[in-house]
Motif scaffolding. Sequence first.
Motif, PDB file in Angstrom:
ATOM      1  N   ALA A  70     -12.996  -0.075  -8.158  1.00  0.00           N
ATOM      2  CA  ALA A  70     -12.595   0.599  -9.251  1.00  0.00           C
ATOM      3  C   ALA A  70     -11.545   1.772  -8.969  1.00  0.00           C
ATOM      4  N   PRO A  71     -10.578   2.014 -10.056  1.00  0.00           N
ATOM      5  CA  PRO A  71      -9.643   2.865  -9.755  1.00  0.00           C
ATOM      6  C   PRO A  71     -10.184   4.425  -9.588  1.00  0.00           C
ATOM      7  N   PRO A  72      -9.251   5.056  -8.873  1.00  0.00           N
ATOM      8  CA  PRO A  72      -9.782   6.242  -8.392  1.00  0.00           C
ATOM      9  C   PRO A  72      -9.594   7.361  -9.772  1.00  0.00           C
ATOM     10  N   LYS A  73     -10.224   8.187  -9.502  1.00  0.00           N
ATOM     11  CA  LYS A  73     -10.475   9.239 -10.897  1.00  0.00           C
ATOM     12  C   LYS A  73      -8.857   9.855 -10.861  1.00  0.00           C
ATOM     13  N   ALA A  74      -8.503  10.060 -11.913  1.00  0.00           N
ATOM     14  CA  ALA A  74      -6.989  10.514 -12.147  1.00  0.00           C
ATOM     15  C   ALA A  74      -6.713  11.170 -13.348  1.00  0.00           C
ATOM     16  N   ALA A  75      -5.797  12.168 -13.661  1.00  0.00           N
ATOM     17  CA  ALA A  75      -5.932  12.918 -15.120  1.00  0.00           C
ATOM     18  C   ALA A  75      -5.051  11.792 -15.761  1.00  0.00           C
ATOM     19  N   SER A  76      -4.399  10.953 -15.262  1.00  0.00           N
ATOM     20  CA  SER A  76      -3.580   9.941 -16.262  1.00  0.00           C
ATOM     21  C   SER A  76      -3.310   8.814 -15.395  1.00  0.00           C
ATOM     22  N   TYR A  77      -3.014   7.771 -16.167  1.00  0.00           N
ATOM     23  CA  TYR A  77      -2.725   6.554 -15.269  1.00  0.00           C
ATOM     24  C   TYR A  77      -1.233   6.111 -15.923  1.00  0.00           C
ATOM     25  N   SER A  78      -0.480   5.294 -15.307  1.00  0.00           N
ATOM     26  CA  SER A  78       0.605   4.981 -15.691  1.00  0.00           C
ATOM     27  C   SER A  78       0.904   3.105 -15.501  1.00  0.00           C
ATOM     28  N   PRO A  85       4.774  -9.984 -17.368  1.00  0.00           N
ATOM     29  CA  PRO A  85       4.612 -10.082 -18.606  1.00  0.00           C
ATOM     30  C   PRO A  85       2.992 -10.259 -19.115  1.00  0.00           C
ATOM     31  N   GLY A  86       2.436  -9.165 -19.924  1.00  0.00           N
ATOM     32  CA  GLY A  86       0.990  -9.355 -20.133  1.00  0.00           C
ATOM     33  C   GLY A  86       0.033  -9.272 -19.281  1.00  0.00           C
ATOM     34  N   ASN A  87       0.488  -9.038 -17.896  1.00  0.00           N
ATOM     35  CA  ASN A  87      -0.504  -8.751 -16.985  1.00  0.00           C
ATOM     36  C   ASN A  87      -0.003  -7.650 -15.902  1.00  0.00           C
ATOM     37  N   THR A  88       0.566  -6.659 -16.601  1.00  0.00           N
ATOM     38  CA  THR A  88       0.859  -5.431 -15.744  1.00  0.00           C
ATOM     39  C   THR A  88      -0.399  -4.585 -15.723  1.00  0.00           C
ATOM     40  N   PRO A  89      -1.108  -4.255 -14.669  1.00  0.00           N
ATOM     41  CA  PRO A  89      -2.315  -3.431 -14.428  1.00  0.00           C
ATOM     42  C   PRO A  89      -1.906  -1.899 -14.482  1.00  0.00           C
ATOM     43  N   ARG A  90      -2.778  -1.037 -14.793  1.00  0.00           N
ATOM     44  CA  ARG A  90      -2.543   0.398 -14.754  1.00  0.00           C
ATOM     45  C   ARG A  90      -2.597   0.769 -13.168  1.00  0.00           C
ATOM     46  N   VAL A  91      -1.825   1.751 -13.078  1.00  0.00           N
ATOM     47  CA  VAL A  91      -2.094   2.278 -11.662  1.00  0.00           C
ATOM     48  C   VAL A  91      -2.283   3.893 -11.594  1.00  0.00           C
ATOM     49  N   PRO A  92      -3.067   4.337 -10.669  1.00  0.00           N
ATOM     50  CA  PRO A  92      -3.491   3.679  -9.239  1.00  0.00           C
ATOM     51  C   PRO A  92      -4.461   2.663  -9.585  1.00  0.00           C
ATOM     52  N   SER A  93      -4.540   1.664  -8.796  1.00  0.00           N
ATOM     53  CA  SER A  93      -5.925   1.017  -8.371  1.00  0.00           C
ATOM     54  C   SER A  93      -6.530   1.217  -7.463  1.00  0.00           C
ATOM     55  N   GLY A  94      -7.910   0.796  -7.418  1.00  0.00           N
ATOM     56  CA  GLY A  94      -8.778   0.860  -6.497  1.00  0.00           C
ATOM     57  C   GLY A  94      -8.356   0.357  -5.305  1.00  0.00           C
ATOM     58  N   PRO A  95      -8.818   0.594  -3.739  1.00  0.00           N
ATOM     59  CA  PRO A  95      -8.455  -0.206  -2.802  1.00  0.00           C
ATOM     60  C   PRO A  95      -8.962  -1.715  -3.001  1.00  0.00           C
ATOM     61  N   ARG A  96      -8.177  -2.502  -2.128  1.00  0.00           N
ATOM     62  CA  ARG A  96      -8.519  -3.903  -2.190  1.00  0.00           C
ATOM     63  C   ARG A  96      -9.723  -4.170  -1.347  1.00  0.00           C
ATOM     64  N   ALA A  97     -10.558  -5.003  -1.898  1.00  0.00           N
ATOM     65  CA  ALA A  97     -11.889  -5.402  -1.251  1.00  0.00           C
ATOM     66  C   ALA A  97     -11.474  -6.237   0.005  1.00  0.00           C
ATOM     67  N   SER A 139      -7.754   3.721   3.558  1.00  0.00           N
ATOM     68  CA  SER A 139      -7.771   3.858   1.991  1.00  0.00           C
ATOM     69  C   SER A 139      -8.770   4.474   1.521  1.00  0.00           C
ATOM     70  N   MET A 140     -10.374   3.792   2.135  1.00  0.00           N
ATOM     71  CA  MET A 140     -11.398   4.373   1.406  1.00  0.00           C
ATOM     72  C   MET A 140     -11.706   5.791   1.644  1.00  0.00           C
ATOM     73  N   ARG A 141     -10.960   6.335   2.924  1.00  0.00           N
ATOM     74  CA  ARG A 141     -11.296   7.781   2.993  1.00  0.00           C
ATOM     75  C   ARG A 141     -10.579   8.661   2.149  1.00  0.00           C
ATOM     76  N   LEU A 142      -9.321   8.056   1.753  1.00  0.00           N
ATOM     77  CA  LEU A 142      -8.505   8.825   0.621  1.00  0.00           C
ATOM     78  C   LEU A 142      -9.105   8.497  -0.601  1.00  0.00           C
ATOM     79  N   TYR A 143      -9.650   7.414  -1.080  1.00  0.00           N
ATOM     80  CA  TYR A 143     -10.012   7.092  -2.406  1.00  0.00           C
ATOM     81  C   TYR A 143     -11.306   8.007  -2.660  1.00  0.00           C
ATOM     82  N   ASP A 144     -12.178   8.399  -1.363  1.00  0.00           N
ATOM     83  CA  ASP A 144     -13.226   9.091  -1.673  1.00  0.00           C
ATOM     84  C   ASP A 144     -12.916  10.476  -1.966  1.00  0.00           C
TER      85      ASP A 144
END
Length: 179
Positions: A70-78, A85-97, A139-144
């Motif tokens: 899941a994306p990390p908690k953030a005040a806003s996303y961009s 086209p039609g498939n640009t995800p919001r960032v930041p995204s969560g760590p890759r599995a 990545s997980m240490r930073l994410y947490d």
Amino acid sequence: IINYALNAPVASVLLEIIDISGRVVRRYTSEEKIEPARDEGQVPRWWIRPPDPPGKTAGMHRIAWDLHYAPPKAASYSYPIAATPGNTPRVPSGPRAMPGGYTVRLRAGGETLTHPLRLRMDPRIKTTPSALDQQFKLSMRLYDAINRLFDLGDSARPLHGQLLQLYAAVQGADAAPTA
């Protein structure tokens, strides 16, 4: 891609991806509220990946897991400038599995179903498993830490922003992390 079928309409659907340790990696719900990104008005609408919550009507349904936590908690996303086209995800995204075993859990209509899921490494990727594991752990240490700092509120916002920048650098790297 995760496919599921419902025999009749249900009030809500919850689909979870769970790692081998029991941690929920990703959660999709038919009731999810998607907040607009802060720069959504500044990017072409045709860039943006539309929300695709799990269906709760009778019939076949499909969820495409992007293989991220899941994306990390953030005040806003961009949105990134590298648009699809039609498939640009919001960032930041969560760590890759990581490659390995996962469980898919579906809750709908008072029933819970589980099914194993195996992620395999793309054979074209030449990164060693140990380097991949090292990047994932960092990545997980930073994410947490990012999620904990966000929960602390305004006093932690400057450090939260710095960690988000560092996290973006680690997630965007195509080489093993440095010391």
